[in-house]
Design an enzyme around this catalytic site. Structure first.
Site, PDB file in Angstrom:
ATOM      1  N   HIS A 187       0.843  -1.205   0.000  1.00  0.00           N
ATOM      2  CA  HIS A 187       0.000   0.000   0.000  1.00  0.00           C
ATOM      3  C   HIS A 187       0.868   1.242   0.000  1.00  0.00           C
ATOM      4  O   HIS A 187       1.952   1.264   0.599  1.00  0.00           O
ATOM      5  CB  HIS A 187      -0.978  -0.012   1.182  1.00  0.00           C
ATOM      6  CG  HIS A 187      -0.346   0.110   2.539  1.00  0.00           C
ATOM      7  ND1 HIS A 187      -0.165   1.315   3.178  1.00  0.00           N
ATOM      8  CD2 HIS A 187       0.148  -0.836   3.393  1.00  0.00           C
ATOM      9  CE1 HIS A 187       0.392   1.116   4.363  1.00  0.00           C
ATOM     10  NE2 HIS A 187       0.606  -0.185   4.517  1.00  0.00           N
ATOM     11  N   ASP A 216       5.865   2.345   6.969  1.00  0.00           N
ATOM     12  CA  ASP A 216       4.524   1.814   6.682  1.00  0.00           C
ATOM     13  C   ASP A 216       3.808   2.784   5.737  1.00  0.00           C
ATOM     14  O   ASP A 216       3.168   3.697   6.189  1.00  0.00           O
ATOM     15  CB  ASP A 216       3.758   1.650   8.008  1.00  0.00           C
ATOM     16  CG  ASP A 216       2.429   0.962   7.812  1.00  0.00           C
ATOM     17  OD1 ASP A 216       2.175   0.468   6.707  1.00  0.00           O
ATOM     18  OD2 ASP A 216       1.647   0.935   8.783  1.00  0.00           O
ATOM     19  N   GLU A 225      -5.225   1.237   2.245  1.00  0.00           N
ATOM     20  CA  GLU A 225      -5.062   0.003   3.031  1.00  0.00           C
ATOM     21  C   GLU A 225      -5.332   0.276   4.503  1.00  0.00           C
ATOM     22  O   GLU A 225      -5.937  -0.521   5.205  1.00  0.00           O
ATOM     23  CB  GLU A 225      -3.632  -0.535   2.843  1.00  0.00           C
ATOM     24  CG  GLU A 225      -3.368  -1.880   3.504  1.00  0.00           C
ATOM     25  CD  GLU A 225      -2.792  -1.793   4.912  1.00  0.00           C
ATOM     26  OE1 GLU A 225      -2.599  -2.852   5.533  1.00  0.00           O
ATOM     27  OE2 GLU A 225      -2.549  -0.657   5.409  1.00  0.00           O
ATOM     28  N   GLU A 226      -4.864   1.449   4.941  1.00  0.00           N
ATOM     29  CA  GLU A 226      -4.902   1.757   6.371  1.00  0.00           C
ATOM     30  C   GLU A 226      -6.328   1.926   6.887  1.00  0.00           C
ATOM     31  O   GLU A 226      -6.544   1.978   8.095  1.00  0.00           O
ATOM     32  CB  GLU A 226      -4.098   3.040   6.663  1.00  0.00           C
ATOM     33  CG  GLU A 226      -2.609   2.946   6.307  1.00  0.00           C
ATOM     34  CD  GLU A 226      -1.831   2.080   7.289  1.00  0.00           C
ATOM     35  OE1 GLU A 226      -2.445   1.436   8.149  1.00  0.00           O
ATOM     36  OE2 GLU A 226      -0.582   2.053   7.170  1.00  0.00           O
ATOM     37  N   ASP A 269       4.826  -4.965   2.938  1.00  0.00           N
ATOM     38  CA  ASP A 269       4.301  -3.886   3.771  1.00  0.00           C
ATOM     39  C   ASP A 269       5.210  -3.816   4.991  1.00  0.00           C
ATOM     40  O   ASP A 269       5.134  -4.682   5.868  1.00  0.00           O
ATOM     41  CB  ASP A 269       2.852  -4.204   4.160  1.00  0.00           C
ATOM     42  CG  ASP A 269       2.229  -3.087   4.992  1.00  0.00           C
ATOM     43  OD1 ASP A 269       2.915  -2.065   5.229  1.00  0.00           O
ATOM     44  OD2 ASP A 269       1.060  -3.243   5.396  1.00  0.00           O
ATOM     45  N   HIS A 284       2.081   4.432  12.135  1.00  0.00           N
ATOM     46  CA  HIS A 284       0.793   5.095  12.417  1.00  0.00           C
ATOM     47  C   HIS A 284       0.979   6.273  13.363  1.00  0.00           C
ATOM     48  O   HIS A 284       0.058   6.642  14.085  1.00  0.00           O
ATOM     49  CB  HIS A 284      -0.242   4.102  12.990  1.00  0.00           C
ATOM     50  CG  HIS A 284      -0.517   2.952  12.070  1.00  0.00           C
ATOM     51  ND1 HIS A 284      -1.330   1.899  12.414  1.00  0.00           N
ATOM     52  CD2 HIS A 284      -0.105   2.684  10.812  1.00  0.00           C
ATOM     53  CE1 HIS A 284      -1.383   1.027  11.415  1.00  0.00           C
ATOM     54  NE2 HIS A 284      -0.644   1.491  10.424  1.00  0.00           N
TER      55      HIS A 284
HETATM   56  N1  BES Z   1       1.625  -2.263   7.967  1.00  0.00           N
HETATM   57  C1  BES Z   1       0.473  -2.467   8.763  1.00  0.00           C
HETATM   58  C2  BES Z   1       0.300  -3.866   9.247  1.00  0.00           C
HETATM   59  C3  BES Z   1       1.208  -4.289  10.340  1.00  0.00           C
HETATM   60  C4  BES Z   1       1.572  -3.433  11.342  1.00  0.00           C
HETATM   61  C5  BES Z   1       1.603  -5.552  10.398  1.00  0.00           C
HETATM   62  C6  BES Z   1       2.400  -3.855  12.375  1.00  0.00           C
HETATM   63  C7  BES Z   1       2.405  -5.990  11.406  1.00  0.00           C
HETATM   64  C8  BES Z   1       2.821  -5.140  12.386  1.00  0.00           C
HETATM   65  C9  BES Z   1      -0.752  -2.102   7.972  1.00  0.00           C
HETATM   66  O1  BES Z   1      -0.585  -0.958   7.208  1.00  0.00           O
HETATM   67  C10 BES Z   1      -1.884  -1.876   8.872  1.00  0.00           C
HETATM   68  O2  BES Z   1      -1.873  -0.980   9.640  1.00  0.00           O
HETATM   69  N2  BES Z   1      -2.876  -2.710   8.780  1.00  0.00           N
HETATM   70  C11 BES Z   1      -4.039  -2.646   9.565  1.00  0.00           C
HETATM   71  C12 BES Z   1      -5.026  -3.585   8.945  1.00  0.00           C
HETATM   72  C13 BES Z   1      -6.434  -3.137   8.910  1.00  0.00           C
HETATM   73  C14 BES Z   1      -6.679  -1.748   8.500  1.00  0.00           C
HETATM   74  C15 BES Z   1      -7.289  -4.133   8.202  1.00  0.00           C
HETATM   75  C16 BES Z   1      -3.756  -3.037  10.987  1.00  0.00           C
HETATM   76  O3  BES Z   1      -2.861  -3.844  11.207  1.00  0.00           O
HETATM   77  O4  BES Z   1      -4.405  -2.537  11.848  1.00  0.00           O
HETATM   78 ZN    ZN Z   2       1.106  -0.977   6.343  1.00  0.00          ZN
END
Ligand code: BES
Ligand code: ZN
Length: 850
Positions: free
Chosen positions: A210, A228, A262-263, A290, A372
Site C-alpha cells: 500500500h 509503513d 489500506e490503512e 508492507d 501510524h
Molecule cells: N503495515 C500495517 C500492518 C502491520 C503493522 C503488520 C504492524 C504488522 C505489524 C498495515 O498498514 C496496517 O496498519 N494494517 C491494519 C489492517 C487493517 C486496517 C485491516 C492493521 O494492522 O491494523
Molecule cells: Zn502498512
C-alpha cells in the site's frame, strides 16, 4: 499481537481523541460493514456496545457494523496495529466472507509443489543489481508528501507521481503498461504496472503494497509513513528497476501494485482482488511487501504463517532464500511470525482464494513501534541507507524471476526452433518471402516486405540494396505507426556448430527526420533474455549502410536466434521514421585474410548482390570453396576487410566460356560503383581499369598489383559478370589470393610501382548514363535513363538557386522521362537538377530556364 486487555485499553483511550476525519460521502452514515476476528469483535462489544454491531459469527470470524469513530479512528489513531477489521462495502459481502468455504480455502491449497528454481543465472545477475540507495531515496521522497492519508490530495498526487516514475522506468518497453485504478470505497486511486508475459500472459505473478499512510491523534495531515509503507513501495520499485535494467522479459505476466486506502480497511486491494476474481484472472502467486526497512529482530526476513497464507508459497520463499544464500554476498536470514489477522493487503487476495505470502521486516511484536504516528520517518530506521529493505528487494527478485519463468516448459529451446539453419554462409534477401523470419506478437507493428519506395516521402529506401525486395517497418499513422511503436522480427534458429566465429552482416536503411532506433538482439536456447548485439539510432541519410556484427559469444552453439527490433519516431513528423533491412547474412567472421599465399575459401563467405547491378544472375561455389562461378548478368560481393597498401596484390585464375560485357574483380568500401577499383579481364564493354583486359580462352592466371592503382581501407571484394544486353555469359574466379608483396616469388610489387590505370570510357550503371536535356529549356525537362535493368528508382529533384526544392519526381523507366514544368511557372534563371539513384549516389546539373 493483540490481547483482550490491550484492545480494551485502546478502546478506552479512543474516547480522549475525537478529531473528525474527512469522510467520503458514503462514509457519512456513521456505520460501515466489516469483518473481523470474533474475539476482537466481542471485546469491542463489551466495552463499546454502541459502536459495534455483530451481525453474525462463524469460524472465528465476525461480520460486523462498526462506527467510524470507534473502529477506524480507534484503529489508526491509537493502536499500533489492529483491531484488524476488513472493510466491507455491504452487509451481504461481510456475510459472504464468513462462509465456511472461504475460510476453508485458506488452508492446504495447492498441495502439489508448483514452484521450482530454474533461473539461477538471471536471479544472481539481478541480486547484484539491487541498489539500497535507490530505495532510501524513494522512501524519503514518499515521506516528503507529508501525508498519504487516503482522503488527502497529496495521497492522490503520490500515486500519480509513482505512475509517472514507473512509466519512465519502463520507457522503450512495449510489453509494459502502467494504469491507474479508481475505486468506489475511497477517492484515492491505486496504480498497477504490468509486464505482459511472453509465453503465458494470462498467468499472473503479482507483488504489491500500500502507498497510503496514516497517523494517530488527528494527524492525518502529518503521516510520513516511511516504513509503513513507503518502504514496501520503494522496495517493489527497485525490484522493477532491476528487471528493466536486465531487460528481463517474463514468460508469465508480472504486475506491480501500489494500493490506495489500506490503512482504512484494505480498500484498494480489496476492490482489485475482487475484480481479478470476477474476471477469473489466474493469479499464480501474490507477494505482499508492507514494512521492509525496520530491522527490529535478529533475523532479516520474517515470513508470516497466518493460516490464510499459502504454505507452498511460504516454503518456496524459504527454498529461494536457502538456495541463493549459497552466493554468500546476498545472504538473507529468516524466521516466521504471525500477525493473527488480515493485517495487510495480501489478505484481500487470500479472501478471493489466491495463494499469498507476506515476508515482513521483523517479528510482528518487534516491528517498527513508530508506525501510524508522526514519528514513522526514515531517520528512525535502525539500519542505515535502506540496507534492510534491499534484502526484501532481493527476495522479491528471486520470487518474480523464478515464478514468472519457472512454469513447466516443454520446448527446451524456449523459442520456436522448428526451422533450424545449419548451413553457412546463410543469406536472406527476402526476395520471395520472409524466409522463416517471424513477426513477434509482443509488439505493436509488423515488418513489411517491399520493393521500390515506401509509401511515405522523405523516409524509407527507394529500392532494395540486394535484389528487388527488402523488409521495413512502416511508421505512418499517428497513434498506430508512431510514436514509439515497436516491431520485432525473429529469425529461425541457427545451429552455429560449424562456426567458430559467427558474424552477422546486413544492410540497413535509416532515413527520415524522425528516425528512432534499430537494434539486433541475440539469445541461445538456455538464455531467457535477449542480448543486444547491434544498435543504431537517428537519421543515417538516404542510403543503405552495412552492419557487421560479431557473434563470437555464440560460437559453436546449436540453438541461437536473432531478432531485429525497430522503434518508430516521435513528434509531429514521427511518421518519417521508416527503417529497412536487407541482405542479412551469417558466416564465419574469421575469414579476413591475413596476407599469406592461401586462397580464399568461398564457403566461408556469404555471396551477396552488389549495388544495383545484380540482375537475374546466379552464383555458385565449387571446388571445395576454391572457385566462384557467376552466370548471366550479375555482380556479387563478399564482405572482407582489407587494408589495401601499396604492396597489396590479388592473384586468381579466371575462366569464361561465354563472353559478356564486363568480367572483372576489385575491392570496394561501400555498395556504390567505383569503376576505377575494378580490374576488367574480359568483355565487350570498355569499363573499369582495363590494364589487364587480356583474357582470351581457357584458364588464365592474373596477378594484379592492386596497390599500384589504389590504396585504402576496403571492406568487400566485388566480382563482376555483367551483360546488360543479354544473358548466357559466365565467369569463374578460382584460387583467389590476396597478399602483400610476393607469394612464392610470384611477383615483386616494385615491378609495377608506377602503373597508370587505363580507364574505360563506357560507363556502367544508371547515373553515368543519365542525361538531362534540353539545356537551356523553357517549360519541360527530359531525364533519359539507360541501363536500369533492375528497375531501380531514380529520383529527380529540381531546386531554385537558393536551394529550395521546387519539384520531386521519381521513375524507374528506361528511356526519356518527360517532366513538365508548366505548373511551376518558373521565372527565367538558373536552377539545379539533382538525380539520385540507388547505390550510386547523385549527380547535380545546373540548368538555365529561359
Ligand atoms: N503495515 C500495517 C500492518 C502491520 C503493522 C503488520 C504492524 C504488522 C505489524 C498495515 O498498514 C496496517 O496498519 N494494517 C491494519 C489492517 C487493517 C486496517 C485491516 C492493521 O494492522 O491494523
Ligand atoms: Zn502498512
Amino acid at each position: 499481537m493483540k490481547t483482550l486487555n490491550s484492545i480494551v485499553f485502546h478502546v478506552l483511550l479512543v474516547c480522549l481523541f475525537s478529531t473528525p476525519l474527512q469522510l467520503l460521502p458514503q462514509e457519512k452514515n456513521n456505520m460501515f460493514f466489516a469483518t473481523m476476528e470474533t474475539r476482537d469483535a466481542q471485546s469491542l462489544k463489551i466495552e463499546h456496545p454502541n459502536e459495534i454491531q455483530i451481525i453474525r459469527s462463524s469460524n472465528g470470524l465476525s461480520a460486523v457494523k462498526l462506527s467510524h469513530n470507534a473502529a477506524e479512528e480507534l484503529h489508526h489513531k491509537i493502536l499500533t496495529h489492529g483491531p484488524g477489521f476488513i472493510y466491507e462495502p455491504s452487509k451481504e459481502s461481510a456475510l459472504a466472507n464468513l462462509s465456511l468455504k472461504n475460510r476453508a480455502t485458506y488452508q492446504g491449497r495447492n498441495l502439489a509443489a508448483k514452484f521450482s528454481i530454474s533461473q539461477e543465472t538471471l536471479v544472481r545477475q539481478s541480486l547484484d543489481l539491487v541498489n539500497n540507495n535507490n530505495i532510501a531515496a524513494q522512501i524519503q521522497e514518499l515521506e516528503a508528501y507529508g501525508t498519504r492519508y487516503h482522503t488527502t490530495n497529496s495521497a492522490r498526487q503520490s500515486v500519480l507521481d509513482l505512475k509517472t516514475r514507473w512509466e519512465n522506468m519502463a520507457s522503450g518497453r512495449s510489453d509494459v503498461s502502467v494504469r491507474i485504478v479508481n475505486h468506489t470505497s475511497t477517492n484515492m486511486p491505486s496504480v498497477v504496472m504490468t509486464i505482459t508475459g511472453s509465453e503465458t500472459p494470462d498467468e499472473y505473478v503479482i507483488i504489491g503494497g500500500h502507498i497510503d499512510s496514516t497517523a494517530s491523534g488527528g494527524n492525518s495531515n502529518n503521516a510520513p509513513g516511511a516504513d509503513d509503507n513507503a518502504s514496501g513501495i520503494a522496495t517493489i520499485t527497485e525490484a522493477a528497476r532491476v528487471l528493466f535494467e536486465m531487460n528481463f522479459t517474463p514468460k508469465r505476466t508480472i504486475e506491480f501494485m501500489a494500493y490506495a486506502a489500506e490503512e482504512v480497511g484494505l480498500r484498494g486491494s480489496r476492490e482489485i482482488a475482487q475484480d481479478y476474481k470476477n474476471r477469473n484472472i489466474n493469479v499464480v502467486s501474490y507477494l505482499q511487501l508492507d514494512m521492509t526497512n525496520y530491522k527490529g529482530s535478529s533475523e532479516d526476513i520474517y515470513i508470516s504463517t497466518d493460516t490464510f497464507n499459502d504454505d507452498d508459497l511460504n516454503n518456496f520463499l524459504i527454498e529461494l532464500i536457502n538456495f541463493y544464500n549459497a552466493s554468500g554476498t546476498h545472504k538473507l536470514t529468516y524466521a516466521t511470525t504471525q500477525c493473527n489477522y488480515g493485517c495487510s493487503d495480501h489478505y484481500s487476495w487470500a479472501q478471493q482464494g489466491y495463494d499469498v505470502a507476506f515476508p515482513f521486516e521483523a517479528s510482528f511484536r518487534e516491528s517498527n513501534p513508530h508506525i501510524h504516528t508522526t514519528r514513522d520517518t526514515f531517520d528512525r530506521s535502525p539500519t542505515p541507507n535502506a540496507t534492510h529493505a534491499a534484502k526484501f528487494a532481493k527476495l522479491a527478485l528471486e520470487y518474480l524471476i523464478e515464478i514468472s519463468n519457472g512454469h513447466s516448459n516443454t520446448d527446451p529451446g524456449g523459442e520456436d526452433c522448428t526451422q533450424t539453419v545449419s548451413s553457412f554462409p546463410y543469406n536472406a534477401s527476402f526476395e520471395s518471402s520472409f524466409e522463416n523470419w517471424k513477426q513477434s506478437t509482443n509488439d505493436d507493428l509488423d515488418f513489411s516486405r517491399n520493393s521500390s519506395g515506401t509509401p511515405s516521402n522523405n523516409t524509407g529506401p527507394a529500392s532494395a540494396t540486394d535484389g528487388s525486395y527488402y523488409l521495413y517497418v512502416e511508421a505512418s499513422g499517428n497513434g498506430s505507426g508512431f510514436p514509439n511503436k515497436n516491431a520485432i522480427l525473429t529469425s529461425p534458429c541457427f545451429n552455429f556448430s560449424s562456426l567458430s566465429q559467427p558474424e552477422l552482416t546486413f544492410q540497413y536503411h535509416m532515413f527520415g527526420s524522425a528516425i528512432n532506433t534499430l537494434t539486433v538482439e541475440a539469445k541461445n536456447s538456455s538464455e531467457t533474455v535477449w542480448n543486444q548485439v547491434f544498435s543504431q539510432s537517428g537519421d543515417q541519410g538516404n542510403s543503405w549502410l552495412t552492419a557487421t556484427v560479431n557473434l563470437n559469444n555464440y560460437s559453436n552453439q546449436t540453438e541461437v536466434q536473432l531478432r531485429f527490433s525497430v522503434t518508430t519516431g516521435t513528434g509531429n513528423s514521427g511518421w518519417q521514421s521508416d527503417i529497412a533491412i536487407d541482405a542479412v547474412s551469417i558466416q564465419n567472421g574469421s575469414t579476413d585474410p591475413t596476407p599469406t599465399c592461401n586462397a580464399l575459401n568461398f564457403n566461408d563467405f556469404a555471396i551477396s548482390s552488389f549495388s544495383n547491378q545484380d540482375s537475374d544472375g546466379t552464383s555458385s561455389v565449387g571446388n571445395n570453396g576454391a572457385s566462384l562461378t557467376l552466370t548471366n548478368n550479375t555482380w556479387k560481393h563478399i564482405l572482407l576487410n582489407y587494408d589495401v597498401t601499396p604492396n597489396t596484390v590479388i592473384e586468381f585464375e579466371f575462366n569464361s566460356s561465354n563472353e559478356g560485357e564486363i568480367h572483372a574483380i576489385g575491392f570496394e568500401n561501400d555498395n556504390n560503383l567505383s569503376a576505377n577499383r575494378y580490374f576488367k579481364v574480359h568483355g565487350t564493354q570498355n569499363y573499369g581499369v582495363t590494364n589487364y583486359d587480356t583474357y582470351t580462352n581457357g584458364t588464365q592466371i592474373f596477378t594484379i598489383p592492386v596497390g599500384s592503382f589504389y590504396t585504402g581501407t576496403m571492406d568487400r571484394l566485388v566480382f563482376i559478370n555483367d551483360n546488360d544486353a543479354g544473358s548466357g555469359n559466365n565467369s569463374t574466379f578460382s584460387n583467389v589470393k590476396i597478399y602483400e608483396g610476393s607469394c612464392n616469388g610470384s611477383i615483386t610489387t616494385k615491378n609495377f610501382a608506377k602503373l597508370i590505370p587505363i580507364l574505360g570510357n563506357q560507363p556502367e550503371g544508371i547515373l553515368p548514363n543519365t542525361l538531362i536535356s534540353p539545356n537551356p529549356t523553357s517549360n519541360y525537362i527530359n531525364i533519359t535513363i539507360k541501363n536500369n535493368s533492375n528497375n531501380a528508382l531514380v529520383t529527380m529533384n529540381l531546386y531554385d538557386s537558393n536551394g529550395k526544392l521546387l519539384l520531386k519526381k521519381t521513375t524507374t523507366e528506361n528511356g526519356k522521362n518527360h517532366i513538365s514544368l508548366e505548373k511551376l511557372s518558373l521565372s527565367s534563371g538558373i536552377y539545379f537538377v539533382k538525380i539520385v539513384t540507388q547505390g550510386e549516389g547523385s549527380l547535380t546539373e545546373k540548368i538555365l530556364i529561359k
